[in-house]
Enzyme design. Structure first.
Site, mmCIF file in Angstrom:
data_model
loop_
_atom_site.group_PDB
_atom_site.id
_atom_site.type_symbol
_atom_site.label_atom_id
_atom_site.label_comp_id
_atom_site.label_asym_id
_atom_site.label_seq_id
_atom_site.Cartn_x
_atom_site.Cartn_y
_atom_site.Cartn_z
ATOM 1 N N ALA A 1 0.740 -1.280 0.361
ATOM 2 C CA ALA A 1 0.339 0.395 -0.246
ATOM 3 C C ALA A 1 0.984 1.359 -0.005
ATOM 4 O O ALA A 1 0.614 2.147 -1.055
ATOM 5 C CB ALA A 1 -0.772 -0.154 1.378
ATOM 6 N N HIS B 1 -6.870 -4.059 4.833
ATOM 7 C CA HIS B 1 -7.572 -5.027 5.201
ATOM 8 C C HIS B 1 -9.154 -3.999 5.397
ATOM 9 O O HIS B 1 -10.207 -3.492 4.596
ATOM 10 C CB HIS B 1 -6.813 -5.196 7.000
ATOM 11 C CG HIS B 1 -5.696 -5.426 6.805
ATOM 12 N ND1 HIS B 1 -5.507 -6.848 5.439
ATOM 13 C CD2 HIS B 1 -4.865 -5.553 7.108
ATOM 14 C CE1 HIS B 1 -4.360 -7.456 5.842
ATOM 15 N NE2 HIS B 1 -3.615 -6.253 6.728
#
Length: 279
Positions: free
Chosen positions: A113, A150
């Site tokens: 990320a 997540h």
């Protein structure tokens, strides 16, 4: 005869739990191999892999770029965002209009990320915050924006945050439709070809069992879904455990190669990575 044991390390998240349901429920024939599971957040797993701590581990592709001499990439177990992925968010009542020049809470410097955010916009400051505390850090004003991985990708709106950019959408548009490779399973090369083949098969079979027994596997995964009800757990699992998880296929492999190439050319990883897969 001494028993053969391996440790499989993965994150305590509903998608990873779903992948390993076949093993956790003892529905996969391990061929006599004893499989121990260790759960830890992805940045901790990334760091542990540098020391070769676990025989098999989930890691970020960003970390794998530093580890390909010690670990091989398994041909299954990938988490890919297919036109979705990590999201940069800010407060509804303030925060930046974009990423450039902002102070952003990130879940770790070795996460994919963070690597993708650097590809998107290299000019920003950051502070490392545990992934499940990023929303609160933004709400408390400790950072102007947050990089969510997540479950946060599904819950940020409930907390009054707004999306600045979805990096999976950006990557899809940039690459002409490729998924964004976020994490994969790696295996230590020193296990040798025969053991690598055996372990690779049982991990593949665990994912296949979960996909073919989806309802039971989601019930198991739900116990790992922080703040997610069953419907959101099911959605999140479907986002990151699918056909690309069972096998990369041509699109998946091209996506990994593209990510590694762009990261190297931008000077974000130390060497050009030859993307090869274990048996």
């Amino acid at each position: 005869m001494a028993e053969t044991r391996i440790t499989v390390a993965h994150s305590p998240d509903s998608d990873d739990a779903f992948m390993f349901y076949g093993l956790a429920s003892n529905n996969v024939d391990t061929g006599g191999i004893v499989v121990d599971q260790v759960l830890s957040d992805i940045e901790t797993l990334n760091r542990a892999a540098f020391d070769g701590k676990y025989e098999v581990s989930a890691v970020s592709f960003h970390a794998f770029a530093h580890l390909s001499d010690k670990y091989a990439l398994l041909p299954h177990g990938a988490s890919m965002g297919d036109n979705y992925g990590p999201i940069v968010v800010a407060r509804q009542d303030g925060g930046p209009a974009g990423v450039k020049g902002s102070r952003i809470a990130i879940p770790g410097e070795l996460t994919t990320a963070y690597l993708t955010l650097r590809l998107y916009e290299p000019d920003f400051d950051f502070v490392v915050v545990p992934f499940d505390e990023i929303q609160q850090a933004v709400l408390d004003g400790k950072a102007e924006a947050g990089l969510l991985i997540h479950e946060g990708q599904l819950t940020y709106q409930d907390e009054g945050l707004r999306k600045i950019v979805d990096l999976g959408e950006w990557w899809n548009q940039r690459t002409g439709g490729l998924p964004l490779p976020l994490g994969g399973n790696i295996i230590r090369r020193d296990l040798g070809p025969e053991m690598i083949r055996k372990v690779s098969k049982l991990l593949h079979d665990s994912i296949a069992f979960a996909l073919s027994h989806r309802s039971d596997a989601v019930t198991y995964a739900e116990t790992f879904g922080r703040g997610l009800d069953r419907a959101k757990t099911d959605k999140f699992v479907g986002m990151y455990v699918n056909d690309l998880t069972l096998g990369y296929g041509e699109r998946g492999r091209k996506a990994v190669e593209r990510l590694m190439t762009e990261a190297f050319e931008k000077g974000l990883i130390p060497k050009r990575v030859n993307v090869e897969f274990a048996a």
